[in-house]
Design a protein around this motif. Structure first.
Motif, PDB file in Angstrom:
ATOM      1  N   ALA A  96      41.592  23.265 -82.444  1.00  0.00           N
ATOM      2  CA  ALA A  96      41.515  22.739 -81.418  1.00  0.00           C
ATOM      3  C   ALA A  96      40.252  22.961 -80.158  1.00  0.00           C
ATOM      4  CB  ALA A  96      42.679  23.540 -80.556  1.00  0.00           C
ATOM      5  N   ILE A  97      40.534  21.927 -78.625  1.00  0.00           N
ATOM      6  CA  ILE A  97      39.739  21.905 -78.125  1.00  0.00           C
ATOM      7  C   ILE A  97      40.215  22.427 -76.898  1.00  0.00           C
ATOM      8  CG2 ILE A  97      38.422  20.464 -76.553  1.00  0.00           C
ATOM      9  CD1 ILE A  97      38.067  17.973 -78.961  1.00  0.00           C
ATOM     10  N   THR A  98      39.524  23.333 -75.967  1.00  0.00           N
ATOM     11  CA  THR A  98      40.713  23.986 -75.111  1.00  0.00           C
ATOM     12  C   THR A  98      39.212  23.764 -73.803  1.00  0.00           C
ATOM     13  OG1 THR A  98      39.719  25.896 -75.607  1.00  0.00           O
ATOM     14  CG2 THR A  98      42.178  25.666 -76.066  1.00  0.00           C
ATOM     15  N   GLU A  99      40.155  24.248 -72.669  1.00  0.00           N
ATOM     16  CA  GLU A  99      39.289  23.771 -71.362  1.00  0.00           C
ATOM     17  C   GLU A  99      38.322  25.295 -70.974  1.00  0.00           C
ATOM     18  OE1 GLU A  99      41.900  24.287 -68.107  1.00  0.00           O
ATOM     19  OE2 GLU A  99      42.396  21.541 -68.558  1.00  0.00           O
ATOM     20  N   GLY A 100      36.915  24.541 -70.766  1.00  0.00           N
ATOM     21  CA  GLY A 100      36.510  26.200 -70.636  1.00  0.00           C
ATOM     22  C   GLY A 100      35.775  26.160 -69.534  1.00  0.00           C
ATOM     23  N   GLU A 101      34.500  26.567 -68.799  1.00  0.00           N
ATOM     24  CA  GLU A 101      33.890  26.974 -67.583  1.00  0.00           C
ATOM     25  C   GLU A 101      33.496  25.981 -66.468  1.00  0.00           C
ATOM     26  OE1 GLU A 101      31.797  30.111 -66.187  1.00  0.00           O
ATOM     27  OE2 GLU A 101      33.796  30.749 -67.134  1.00  0.00           O
ATOM     28  N   ARG A 102      34.173  25.605 -65.503  1.00  0.00           N
ATOM     29  CA  ARG A 102      33.479  24.054 -64.754  1.00  0.00           C
ATOM     30  C   ARG A 102      32.531  23.798 -64.556  1.00  0.00           C
ATOM     31  NH1 ARG A 102      37.451  25.247 -60.710  1.00  0.00           N
ATOM     32  NH2 ARG A 102      38.628  23.556 -61.817  1.00  0.00           N
ATOM     33  N   LYS A 103      31.970  22.341 -65.071  1.00  0.00           N
ATOM     34  CA  LYS A 103      30.717  22.367 -64.886  1.00  0.00           C
ATOM     35  C   LYS A 103      30.477  21.566 -63.654  1.00  0.00           C
ATOM     36  CE  LYS A 103      28.458  19.801 -68.413  1.00  0.00           C
ATOM     37  NZ  LYS A 103      29.101  19.499 -69.365  1.00  0.00           N
ATOM     38  N   LEU A 104      31.134  21.091 -63.313  1.00  0.00           N
ATOM     39  CA  LEU A 104      30.814  20.250 -61.341  1.00  0.00           C
ATOM     40  C   LEU A 104      32.156  19.344 -61.529  1.00  0.00           C
ATOM     41  CD1 LEU A 104      30.552  16.936 -62.622  1.00  0.00           C
ATOM     42  CD2 LEU A 104      28.572  17.102 -63.636  1.00  0.00           C
ATOM     43  N   VAL A 105      32.270  18.826 -60.287  1.00  0.00           N
ATOM     44  CA  VAL A 105      33.024  18.070 -59.224  1.00  0.00           C
ATOM     45  C   VAL A 105      32.455  16.980 -58.916  1.00  0.00           C
ATOM     46  CG1 VAL A 105      35.040  18.407 -57.134  1.00  0.00           C
ATOM     47  CG2 VAL A 105      34.797  20.420 -58.797  1.00  0.00           C
ATOM     48  N   GLY A 106      33.395  16.745 -59.098  1.00  0.00           N
ATOM     49  CA  GLY A 106      32.803  14.449 -59.279  1.00  0.00           C
ATOM     50  C   GLY A 106      33.581  14.439 -58.338  1.00  0.00           C
ATOM     51  N   VAL A 107      33.291  13.794 -56.679  1.00  0.00           N
ATOM     52  CA  VAL A 107      33.960  13.199 -55.800  1.00  0.00           C
ATOM     53  C   VAL A 107      33.172  11.650 -55.786  1.00  0.00           C
ATOM     54  CG1 VAL A 107      34.934  13.245 -53.746  1.00  0.00           C
ATOM     55  CG2 VAL A 107      34.168  14.869 -55.323  1.00  0.00           C
ATOM     56  N   MET A 108      34.673  10.979 -55.423  1.00  0.00           N
ATOM     57  CA  MET A 108      33.984   9.720 -54.897  1.00  0.00           C
ATOM     58  C   MET A 108      35.891   9.745 -53.591  1.00  0.00           C
ATOM     59  SD  MET A 108      34.078   7.041 -58.175  1.00  0.00           S
ATOM     60  CE  MET A 108      33.963   5.622 -57.270  1.00  0.00           C
ATOM     61  N   VAL A 109      34.833   9.308 -52.519  1.00  0.00           N
ATOM     62  CA  VAL A 109      35.737   8.947 -51.399  1.00  0.00           C
ATOM     63  C   VAL A 109      35.533   7.286 -50.859  1.00  0.00           C
ATOM     64  CG1 VAL A 109      33.899  10.283 -49.660  1.00  0.00           C
ATOM     65  CG2 VAL A 109      36.498   9.933 -49.073  1.00  0.00           C
ATOM     66  N   LYS A 110      37.119   6.946 -50.558  1.00  0.00           N
ATOM     67  CA  LYS A 110      36.452   5.537 -49.626  1.00  0.00           C
ATOM     68  C   LYS A 110      35.952   5.083 -48.028  1.00  0.00           C
ATOM     69  CE  LYS A 110      37.416   1.065 -50.169  1.00  0.00           C
ATOM     70  NZ  LYS A 110      36.083  -0.146 -51.145  1.00  0.00           N
ATOM     71  N   GLY A 111      34.710   4.787 -48.393  1.00  0.00           N
ATOM     72  CA  GLY A 111      34.935   4.314 -46.775  1.00  0.00           C
ATOM     73  C   GLY A 111      34.451   3.073 -46.013  1.00  0.00           C
ATOM     74  N   ALA A 112      34.628   2.981 -46.312  1.00  0.00           N
ATOM     75  CA  ALA A 112      34.284   1.033 -46.544  1.00  0.00           C
ATOM     76  C   ALA A 112      33.212   0.926 -45.505  1.00  0.00           C
ATOM     77  CB  ALA A 112      35.657  -0.356 -46.359  1.00  0.00           C
ATOM     78  N   GLU A 113      32.672   1.288 -44.497  1.00  0.00           N
ATOM     79  CA  GLU A 113      31.909   1.097 -43.474  1.00  0.00           C
ATOM     80  C   GLU A 113      30.805   2.178 -43.683  1.00  0.00           C
ATOM     81  OE1 GLU A 113      30.609  -1.574 -41.289  1.00  0.00           O
ATOM     82  OE2 GLU A 113      31.294  -2.366 -42.261  1.00  0.00           O
ATOM     83  N   THR A 114      31.272   3.753 -43.840  1.00  0.00           N
ATOM     84  CA  THR A 114      30.234   4.513 -43.976  1.00  0.00           C
ATOM     85  C   THR A 114      29.208   4.277 -44.943  1.00  0.00           C
ATOM     86  OG1 THR A 114      32.012   5.575 -42.835  1.00  0.00           O
ATOM     87  CG2 THR A 114      30.300   7.305 -43.737  1.00  0.00           C
ATOM     88  N   TYR A 115      30.279   4.612 -46.426  1.00  0.00           N
ATOM     89  CA  TYR A 115      29.476   4.631 -47.646  1.00  0.00           C
ATOM     90  C   TYR A 115      29.517   2.390 -47.719  1.00  0.00           C
ATOM     91  CZ  TYR A 115      31.108   8.534 -47.524  1.00  0.00           C
ATOM     92  OH  TYR A 115      31.349  10.054 -46.686  1.00  0.00           O
ATOM     93  N   ARG A 116      28.755   1.347 -46.765  1.00  0.00           N
ATOM     94  CA  ARG A 116      28.696   0.055 -47.423  1.00  0.00           C
ATOM     95  C   ARG A 116      27.662  -0.250 -48.084  1.00  0.00           C
ATOM     96  NH1 ARG A 116      27.837   0.750 -42.265  1.00  0.00           N
ATOM     97  NH2 ARG A 116      25.625  -0.100 -41.475  1.00  0.00           N
ATOM     98  N   GLU A 117      26.378   0.444 -48.472  1.00  0.00           N
ATOM     99  CA  GLU A 117      25.356   0.605 -49.398  1.00  0.00           C
ATOM    100  C   GLU A 117      26.121   1.346 -50.808  1.00  0.00           C
ATOM    101  OE1 GLU A 117      22.114   0.471 -47.887  1.00  0.00           O
ATOM    102  OE2 GLU A 117      22.090  -0.069 -46.032  1.00  0.00           O
TER     103      GLU A 117
END
Ligand code: HEC
Length: 162
Positions: A96-117
């Motif tokens: 079986a494959i089971t969940e282990g330690e958390r490695k990272l939390v990746g995030v994408m947040v929409k902000g058309a102007e704030t993050y236009r780059e």
């Protein structure tokens, strides 16, 4: 060079100098408090040897908030839409494959102007269970470079699955 051209060139050079740091220091992406109670969009296991293995080897679950759920269905993401890539170790054993330690939390947040780059999305990673140990130091350009292949779906890989 005539005197009339010179001020224009000087201000263009100045604008170029200013533009780079502004892109790098776009508004910090907030830690997605409570995302484990959002909608679960999908999961995936990435093994060593896969092109994404460094750093994404393990099991990840993708969560979306309400505006991002709507975006998945309509293809249009309102500002404030958030995707979370919750990456855990994948522990294999006992067939079986089971969940282990958390490695990272990746995030994408929409902000058309704030993050236009970076295509109108702010990218961030939080190490392990930390809410303030940030992993992205290039303004999200590295993340965006790969997500650019999904330009037809606003840089989002995940697809709507009823
Ligand atoms: C080499 C390519 C690549 C890079 C670099 C990359 N990603 Fe992704 N990302 C993907 C793929 C592929 C998926 C879809 C995974 C799946 O289908 O489960 C994804 C999915 C996501 C999602 C869920 C939304 C979506 O697009 O499906 C988030 C959030 C995310 N990545 C954040 C990041 C962050 C933050 C970084 C930079 C630290 C980053 N990514 C860098 C390839 C990449």
């Amino acid at each position: 060079m005539t005197r009339t051209q010179f001020p224009f060139l000087a201000s263009a050079a100045l604008a170029a100098l200013v533009a780079v740091p502004l892109g790098v220091f776009a508004e910090p992406v907030a830690y997605p408090e409570g995302y484990r109670h959002w909608h679960h969009a999908k999961s995936m296991v990435i093994h060593d040897g896969h092109p994404l293995a460094d750093p994404f080897a393990g099991i990840h679950h993708i969560y979306v908030n309400d505006p991002a759920l709507e975006g998945l269905q309509t293809g249009r993401y309102a500002d404030g839409s958030v995707f979370v890539f919750d990456l855990l170790e994948a522990d294999a054993g006992d067939e079986a494959i089971t969940e282990g330690e958390r490695k990272l939390v990746g995030v994408m947040v929409k902000g058309a102007e704030t993050y236009r780059e970076t295509g109108g999305w702010g990218f961030e990673g939080f190490a392990g269970d930390s809410r303030d140990q940030r992993l992205v130091s290039d303004g999200g350009q590295g993340c965006f470079a790969c997500h650019q292949s999904q330009a037809d779906s606003d840089y989002v890989f995940t697809r709507w699955r009823p």
